[in-house]
Design an enzyme around this catalytic site. Structure first.
Site, mmCIF file in Angstrom:
data_model
loop_
_atom_site.group_PDB
_atom_site.id
_atom_site.type_symbol
_atom_site.label_atom_id
_atom_site.label_comp_id
_atom_site.label_asym_id
_atom_site.label_seq_id
_atom_site.Cartn_x
_atom_site.Cartn_y
_atom_site.Cartn_z
ATOM 1 N N TYR A 1 23.629 41.519 45.193
ATOM 2 C CA TYR A 1 22.309 41.949 44.719
ATOM 3 C C TYR A 1 22.358 42.451 43.284
ATOM 4 C CZ TYR A 1 19.772 41.744 49.136
ATOM 5 O OH TYR A 1 19.132 41.320 50.270
ATOM 6 N N LYS B 1 33.261 39.080 55.809
ATOM 7 C CA LYS B 1 33.684 37.670 55.816
ATOM 8 C C LYS B 1 35.079 37.635 55.194
ATOM 9 C CE LYS B 1 32.721 33.227 56.384
ATOM 10 N NZ LYS B 1 32.497 32.607 57.712
ATOM 11 N N ASP C 1 29.623 35.914 60.807
ATOM 12 C CA ASP C 1 28.975 34.793 61.510
ATOM 13 C C ASP C 1 29.022 34.978 63.033
ATOM 14 O OD1 ASP C 1 31.711 34.420 61.258
ATOM 15 O OD2 ASP C 1 31.618 32.294 60.745
ATOM 16 N N ASP D 1 21.084 42.922 55.043
ATOM 17 C CA ASP D 1 19.695 42.480 54.929
ATOM 18 C C ASP D 1 19.390 41.462 56.024
ATOM 19 O OD1 ASP D 1 17.130 42.074 53.746
ATOM 20 O OD2 ASP D 1 17.894 40.246 52.788
ATOM 21 N N ASP E 1 17.077 41.906 59.943
ATOM 22 C CA ASP E 1 15.891 41.150 60.387
ATOM 23 C C ASP E 1 16.178 40.470 61.724
ATOM 24 O OD1 ASP E 1 14.772 41.870 57.907
ATOM 25 O OD2 ASP E 1 13.750 39.945 57.691
HETATM 26 C C1 IPM Z 1 14.626 44.451 52.261
HETATM 27 C C2 IPM Z 1 14.137 43.325 51.398
HETATM 28 C C3 IPM Z 1 14.707 43.431 49.998
HETATM 29 C C4 IPM Z 1 16.208 43.350 50.127
HETATM 30 C C5 IPM Z 1 14.172 42.393 49.002
HETATM 31 C C6 IPM Z 1 12.681 42.499 48.852
HETATM 32 C C7 IPM Z 1 14.838 42.500 47.662
HETATM 33 O O1 IPM Z 1 14.421 42.099 51.983
HETATM 34 O O2 IPM Z 1 14.385 45.619 51.911
HETATM 35 O O3 IPM Z 1 15.226 44.203 53.297
HETATM 36 O O4 IPM Z 1 16.750 42.252 50.295
HETATM 37 O O5 IPM Z 1 16.843 44.395 50.064
HETATM 38 MN MN MN Z 2 15.149 42.249 54.006
#
Ligand code: IPM
Ligand code: MN
Ligand code: NAD
Length: 382
Positions: free
Chosen positions: A141, A186, A219, A243, A247
């Site tokens: 990042y 990884k 993975d 990240d 999700d």
């Molecule tokens: C999160 C988002 C951010 C990240 C993006 C918007 C840069 O996906 O907060 O999870 O990847 O950190």
């Molecule tokens: Mn995110």
């Protein structure tokens, strides 16, 4: 307590969900006799449109003098073609970096009655209760980016101290939970992951012999998170893996809209934000799930302001509303953003006829940060 909170609603559904979070925080303040004040500032696309940059100096200055920061979400298709430094996401990354928020705590707990909302079998998700500790200010990042006409490169870099400080957060957190950490990397391929694994292993051996530590390759861990999620308690991982896996973990508990997070560093203010984005297709329709933002507000109370009883009361109110079936469409309901927020406010009112003390066992994961850490810091009888 008096506290000043910087409010950064951002883009898309950000303003709608943070509006409910503020409403709920005002209700908590009223019930417990606190004086919370809120000050709005622009970030992301809103800031690009009004001031010309995604993280205006005034916004950063407000955040620095605030006791805590509450953020909605940034981004949207209208800014997708912008040059890299003029993208909304850059505002969020800049804020995390400027405030030194190197760890992101993302609790993932199945709320009562939501087992049926997961696309996974109920017996697989029953009892899911984990926290992802995501490194937040390093890795790919923040590495150098280069672009030629037909090539591009993004550097991934970690230092030992960056790894060690976030690993310490995860290992300390594990002490207040079930003393298990799974570190995801990884290391079969990446040099940064080999340094990650080496650093975590050494820190663990030197100072955390009471914690069980496992290393997994990212993975296969991604597979295990959906096949045997209850095997995980504290998950420690680097920025991009965290990240993605968070999700994925949101699916376990019913919706991406349900998860809040705390971005913390060595000093205040911390930043509290749902893990979801600006969900452009839902924006302005009063259908977004506000629970990710309201859960972030609970973390703000406990982790950010040290108001543990208040945080627990808010978590209980969210659980009560969810258990009562008051849900937005992403969770299979038909309630609006505002109705869910209003129901949480209602649930925060103490029932006058029933004494509340001891009435409810405190769920273990509701405050993964300061609350649990503070508990472990307390000496018996202190
Ligand atoms: C999160 C988002 C951010 C990240 C993006 C918007 C840069 O996906 O907060 O999870 O990847 O950190
Ligand atoms: Mn995110
Ligand atoms: P997203 O998280 O905005 O949405 C992904 C999916 O989840 C969508 O289907 C959406 O309908 C659903 N969803 C998300 N939040 C919800 C909520 N509260 N209630 C109900 N459903 C919800 O991810 P995306 O669509 O990939 O990204 C949209 C924009 O948001 C992009 O510009 C991205 O960069 C940005 N983003 C920002 C943040 C942040 O500010 N922290 C996080 C992720 C993405």
């Amino acid at each position: 307590m008096r506290a000043h909170i910087a409010m950064l609603p951002g883009d898309g559904i950000g303003p709608e969900v943070t509006r409910e979070a503020v409403r709920v925080l005002r209700a908590v303040a009223k019930r417990f006799g606190h004086d919370l004040t809120f000050e709005h500032a622009a970030i992301g696309g809103e800031a690009i449109d009004t001031v010309g940059c995604p993280l205006p100096p005034d916004t950063l200055a407000l955040c620095r003098r605030a006791d805590a920061v509450l953020l909605g979400a940034v981004g949207g298709p209208q800014w997708d073609g912008a040059p890299p430094h003029l993208r909304p996401e850059q505002g969020l990354l800049g804020l995390r970096r400027e405030l030194g928020l190197f760890a992101n705590l993302r609790p993932v707990r199945l709320r009562p009655g939501l087992g049926a909302r997961s696309p996974l079998r109920q017996d697989v998700v029953a009892g899911v209760d984990l926290v992802i500790v995501r490194e937040l200010t390093g890795g790919i990042y923040f590495g150098a980016r280069e672009r030629g006409r037909d090539w591009a490169s993004d550097q991934c870099r970690y230092t030992r101290s960056e790894i060690e400080r976030v690993a310490r957060i995860a290992l300390d957190l594990a002490r207040a939970r079930s003393r298990r950490v799974a570190s995801l990397d990884k290391a079969n391929l990446l040099e940064t992951s080999r340094l990650w694994r080496e650093t975590v292993t050494q820190l663990h051996a030197a100072e955390y012999g009471d914690i069980s530590l496992e290393h997994h390759l990212i993975d296969s861990a991604a597979m295990q998170v959906v096949t045997r999620p209850t095997a995980f308690d504290v998950i420690l991982t680097e920025n991009m893996f965290g990240d993605i896996i968070s999700d994925e973990a949101a699916v376990l508990v019913g919706s991406l809209g349900l998860l809040g997070s705390a971005c913390i560093g060595y000093s205040r203010p911390s930043l509290f934000e749902p893990i979801h984005g600006s969900a452009p297709s839902l924006a302005g329709r009063n259908v977004a799930n506000p629970i990710g933002a309201v859960g972030s507000a609970a973390l703000l109370l406990g982790e950010g302001l040290g108001l543990r009883e208040e945080a627990i009361a808010l978590e209980a109110a969210i659980d009560a509303v969810v258990a009562g079936g008051q849900l937005t469409p992403d969770c299979g309901g038909s309630a609006s953003t505002e109705v869910v927020g209003g129901s949480i406010v209602e649930a925060l009112r103490p029932a006058p006829s029933r004494p509340s003390a001891g009435a409810r066992k405190r769920p273990r994961a509701e405050m993964p940060g300061a609350a649990n850490r503070a508990e472990t810091l307390q000496q018996p009888g202190a």
